[in-house]
Enzyme design. Structure first.
Site, PDB file in Angstrom:
ATOM      1  N   LYS A   5       0.866  -1.025   0.040  1.00  0.00           N
ATOM      2  CA  LYS A   5       0.055  -0.089   0.078  1.00  0.00           C
ATOM      3  C   LYS A   5       0.837   1.497   0.054  1.00  0.00           C
ATOM      4  O   LYS A   5       1.656   1.153   0.729  1.00  0.00           O
ATOM      5  CB  LYS A   5      -0.917  -0.010   1.188  1.00  0.00           C
ATOM      6  CG  LYS A   5      -2.320  -0.792   1.210  1.00  0.00           C
ATOM      7  CD  LYS A   5      -2.864  -0.652   2.381  1.00  0.00           C
ATOM      8  CE  LYS A   5      -4.279  -0.978   2.263  1.00  0.00           C
ATOM      9  NZ  LYS A   5      -5.259  -0.773   3.382  1.00  0.00           N
ATOM     10  N   ASN A  31     -10.288   9.377   6.824  1.00  0.00           N
ATOM     11  CA  ASN A  31     -10.487  10.290   5.985  1.00  0.00           C
ATOM     12  C   ASN A  31     -10.877  11.701   6.530  1.00  0.00           C
ATOM     13  O   ASN A  31     -11.839  11.743   7.247  1.00  0.00           O
ATOM     14  CB  ASN A  31     -11.467   9.857   4.952  1.00  0.00           C
ATOM     15  CG  ASN A  31     -10.995   8.695   3.991  1.00  0.00           C
ATOM     16  OD1 ASN A  31      -9.756   9.047   3.389  1.00  0.00           O
ATOM     17  ND2 ASN A  31     -11.906   7.700   3.875  1.00  0.00           N
ATOM     18  N   GLU A  67     -12.115   4.368   8.788  1.00  0.00           N
ATOM     19  CA  GLU A  67     -12.310   3.115   7.897  1.00  0.00           C
ATOM     20  C   GLU A  67     -11.905   1.801   8.411  1.00  0.00           C
ATOM     21  O   GLU A  67     -10.824   1.835   8.949  1.00  0.00           O
ATOM     22  CB  GLU A  67     -11.894   3.360   6.623  1.00  0.00           C
ATOM     23  CG  GLU A  67     -12.557   4.616   5.711  1.00  0.00           C
ATOM     24  CD  GLU A  67     -12.335   4.561   4.099  1.00  0.00           C
ATOM     25  OE1 GLU A  67     -12.769   5.170   3.511  1.00  0.00           O
ATOM     26  OE2 GLU A  67     -10.923   3.989   3.744  1.00  0.00           O
ATOM     27  N   GLY A  91      -8.108   6.553  -2.869  1.00  0.00           N
ATOM     28  CA  GLY A  91      -9.021   6.031  -4.054  1.00  0.00           C
ATOM     29  C   GLY A  91      -8.702   4.716  -4.573  1.00  0.00           C
ATOM     30  O   GLY A  91      -9.167   4.264  -5.682  1.00  0.00           O
ATOM     31  N   ARG A 137     -11.861  14.559   5.956  1.00  0.00           N
ATOM     32  CA  ARG A 137     -12.706  15.340   4.824  1.00  0.00           C
ATOM     33  C   ARG A 137     -14.146  14.908   4.943  1.00  0.00           C
ATOM     34  O   ARG A 137     -14.414  13.742   5.424  1.00  0.00           O
ATOM     35  CB  ARG A 137     -12.263  15.460   3.604  1.00  0.00           C
ATOM     36  CG  ARG A 137     -11.871  13.838   3.013  1.00  0.00           C
ATOM     37  CD  ARG A 137     -11.795  13.909   1.724  1.00  0.00           C
ATOM     38  NE  ARG A 137     -11.193  12.676   1.265  1.00  0.00           N
ATOM     39  CZ  ARG A 137     -11.959  11.639   1.062  1.00  0.00           C
ATOM     40  NH1 ARG A 137     -13.093  11.676   1.037  1.00  0.00           N
ATOM     41  NH2 ARG A 137     -11.203  10.445   0.808  1.00  0.00           N
ATOM     42  N   ARG A 147     -23.612   5.343  -6.901  1.00  0.00           N
ATOM     43  CA  ARG A 147     -22.625   6.296  -7.351  1.00  0.00           C
ATOM     44  C   ARG A 147     -22.958   6.150  -8.898  1.00  0.00           C
ATOM     45  O   ARG A 147     -22.643   5.182  -9.620  1.00  0.00           O
ATOM     46  CB  ARG A 147     -21.162   6.028  -7.222  1.00  0.00           C
ATOM     47  CG  ARG A 147     -20.704   6.077  -5.870  1.00  0.00           C
ATOM     48  CD  ARG A 147     -19.251   6.270  -5.670  1.00  0.00           C
ATOM     49  NE  ARG A 147     -18.917   6.315  -4.036  1.00  0.00           N
ATOM     50  CZ  ARG A 147     -17.667   6.603  -3.626  1.00  0.00           C
ATOM     51  NH1 ARG A 147     -16.750   6.966  -4.597  1.00  0.00           N
ATOM     52  NH2 ARG A 147     -17.541   6.606  -2.523  1.00  0.00           N
ATOM     53  N   VAL A 207     -17.602  11.403  -0.309  1.00  0.00           N
ATOM     54  CA  VAL A 207     -18.692  11.256  -1.289  1.00  0.00           C
ATOM     55  C   VAL A 207     -19.905  10.597  -0.625  1.00  0.00           C
ATOM     56  O   VAL A 207     -21.134  11.211  -0.816  1.00  0.00           O
ATOM     57  CB  VAL A 207     -18.172  10.473  -2.304  1.00  0.00           C
ATOM     58  CG1 VAL A 207     -19.108   9.976  -3.480  1.00  0.00           C
ATOM     59  CG2 VAL A 207     -16.793  10.703  -2.964  1.00  0.00           C
TER      60      VAL A 207
END
Ligand code: ADP
Length: 454
Positions: free
Chosen positions: A157, A289, A274, A163, A291, A337, A294
């Site tokens: 990773k 995250n 997460e 993303g 922020r 989505r 989505v």
């Protein structure tokens, strides 16, 4: 509170932030690139300003372009949306140096959580279980030693990643030898940072995430979890809340543990932790995250909280004003989505003109989108056309509403994944609430694509 906010993003999230500003009575300026001159957010805003060419590096990702736009238009804060500069500690710092407020965590907090590898260790120290893994990898030899210790299969990773990009599944030492250098250069090219770490690969996992909010005074709440297990190539395509995989007791335990850990670690503002949950039901933290996500609308639909307004208020230094007991999550919500890509042609991204667009409606239906009939989908950015979210009193009714809304939704002139969503909704594994993140990649999307075209 702020008097005027510069919205430094595009697409549906620019519109979402604009709506929050309007309901809060705050002025808003939409910053757009030359390719987004005709975007809905730029058209609906009272004020809009061009910040550069289509190439995001010279517009949405350019700190000088964004900050000078904010100064010229007399804004006192910048909302970065998601992606682009939204988690960039250096940017947040420069914004502050110009006397403006960055709407998100303060620069020091972003810095503390910037490396995924370091964040794993930090939150582990505050009580979250993590997947066995390595520290930052020095070189190939170190990677081989660590992989042998952890046990194959492992995932490489990128520590600055996001993303779902740049991750690699490694099943043998030989694969690690051939992949290590390639991953390094991919991470460098994709994220400007080539640091890598390893994590044990969990075969059949579900992706769960806990939404938290922490104000400047250390008051914190969680807003429940979202289940984002329907993915393709590690990217989420359907999200729902609550997760069909958790009992109420497990949910309470996970959410409480997540909030405690981030408060102790000094987090501030809206954030998402997460987790991957294995077949035994054990949850392992993977990343945070820093922020708005989505998939935030489904949490808003169940809790009634305007999360963007909350994010703005926290950045302005206001106290949360609510406690955990005030957060009541009701019913079930699912988000789809809607992507401009062709499932029949290996999900190739589509661009061009939208000839016709018809939004679905009815009770419990919400559409967040920047498209309209006549809108030209630019080829420069991601393929997200919008998000269709549905709410109903329970999961099976939410699935029925989702299907009805997807049937109504019309996007003409461009190929989308709308039919794929309908096929997934009709799939037994999904209906049983048993989807794991590898489902679509394992069975391939062909059966879904074929069913969707029925
Ligand atoms: P990114 O930051 O690029 O989104 P994440 O670490 O959040 O990457 O992981 C994205 C997805 O990749 C997860 O939802 C899951 O599907 C898969 N994944 C990540 N880590 C693991 C792991 N250790 N084992 C199996 N799958 C994983």
């Amino acid at each position: 509170m702020f008097s005027k906010i510069l919205i430094a993003n595009r697409g549906e999230i620019a519109l979402r932030v604009l709506r929050a500003c309007r309901t809060l009575g705050i002025g808003a300026v939409v910053a757009y690139s030359e390719a987004d001159r005709d975007s809905l957010a730029a058209q609906l805003a009272d004020e809009a300003i061009c910040i550069g060419p289509a190439d995001a590096r010279r517009s949405y990702l350019s700190a000088p372009a964004v900050i000078s736009a904010a100064v010229v238009t007399g804004c006192d804060a910048i909302h970065p949306g998601y992606g682009f500069l939204s988690e960039d500690a250096g940017f947040a710092d420069v914004v502050r140096a110009h006397g403006l407020t960055f709407i998100g965590p303060p620069a020091e907090v972003l810095e503390r959580f910037a490396s995924k590898e370091a964040t794993r260790r930090l939150l582990e120290a505050h009580g979250l279980r993590t997947i066995p893994g390595s520290g930052m990898l020095r070189d190939e030899e170190h990677a081989l030693e660590e992989a042998a210790r952890i046990g194959y299969p492992v995932l490489i990773k990128p520590s600055a990643g996001g993303g779902g990009k740049g991750m690699r599944l490694i099943r043998t030492p030989h694969e690690l030898e051939t992949s290590f250098k390639v991953s390094r250069s991919e991470a460098k090219a994709g994220f400007g940072d080539d640091s890598l770490y390893l994590e044990k690969y969990l075969e059949d996992n579900r992706h769960l995430e806990v939404q938290v909010a922490v104000d400047r005074f250390g008051h914190a709440i969680h807003m429940g979890e979202r289940d984002c297990s329907v993915q393709r190539r590690h990217q989420k395509i359907i999200e729902e809340t609550p997760s069909p995989a958790l009992t109420d007791a497990a949910r309470q335990e996970l959410c409480a543990r997540a909030v405690r850990a981030v408060v102790e670690a000094g987090y501030e503002n809206l954030g998402t932790l997460e987790f991957l949950v294995d077949a035994k039901g054990d949850a392992y933290f993977i990343e945070i995250n820093c922020r708005i996500q989505v998939e935030h609308p489904i949490t808003e639909m169940c809790t009634g909280i305007d999360m963007v307004a909350m994010q703005i208020a926290i950045a302005a230094g206001e106290p949360l004003g609510i406690t955990q007991a005030d957060v009541v999550s009701e019913g079930h919500a699912i988000e789809f989505r809607i992507l401009a890509e062709d499932p029949g042609k290996d999900f190739r991204p589509q661009s061009g003109q939208i000839l016709g667009y018809l939004a679905p409606g009815g009770p419990g239906v919400r559409m967040d989108t920047h498209i309209y009939a006549g809108y030209e989908v630019p080829s420069y950015y991601d393929s997200l056309l919008g998000k269709l979210s549905v709410w109903a009193p329970d999961r099976s009714q939410a699935i029925a509403r989702g299907d009805a809304a997807l049937r109504e939704l019309l996007v003409d002139g461009i190929t989308t994944n709308i039919d794929l969503h309908r096929a997934i909704l009709a799939n037994e594994v999904f209906i049983d609430g048993k989807v794991t993140t590898n489902l679509l990649d394992r069975v391939g999307s062909a059966p879904f694509v074929a069913a969707g075209n029925r």
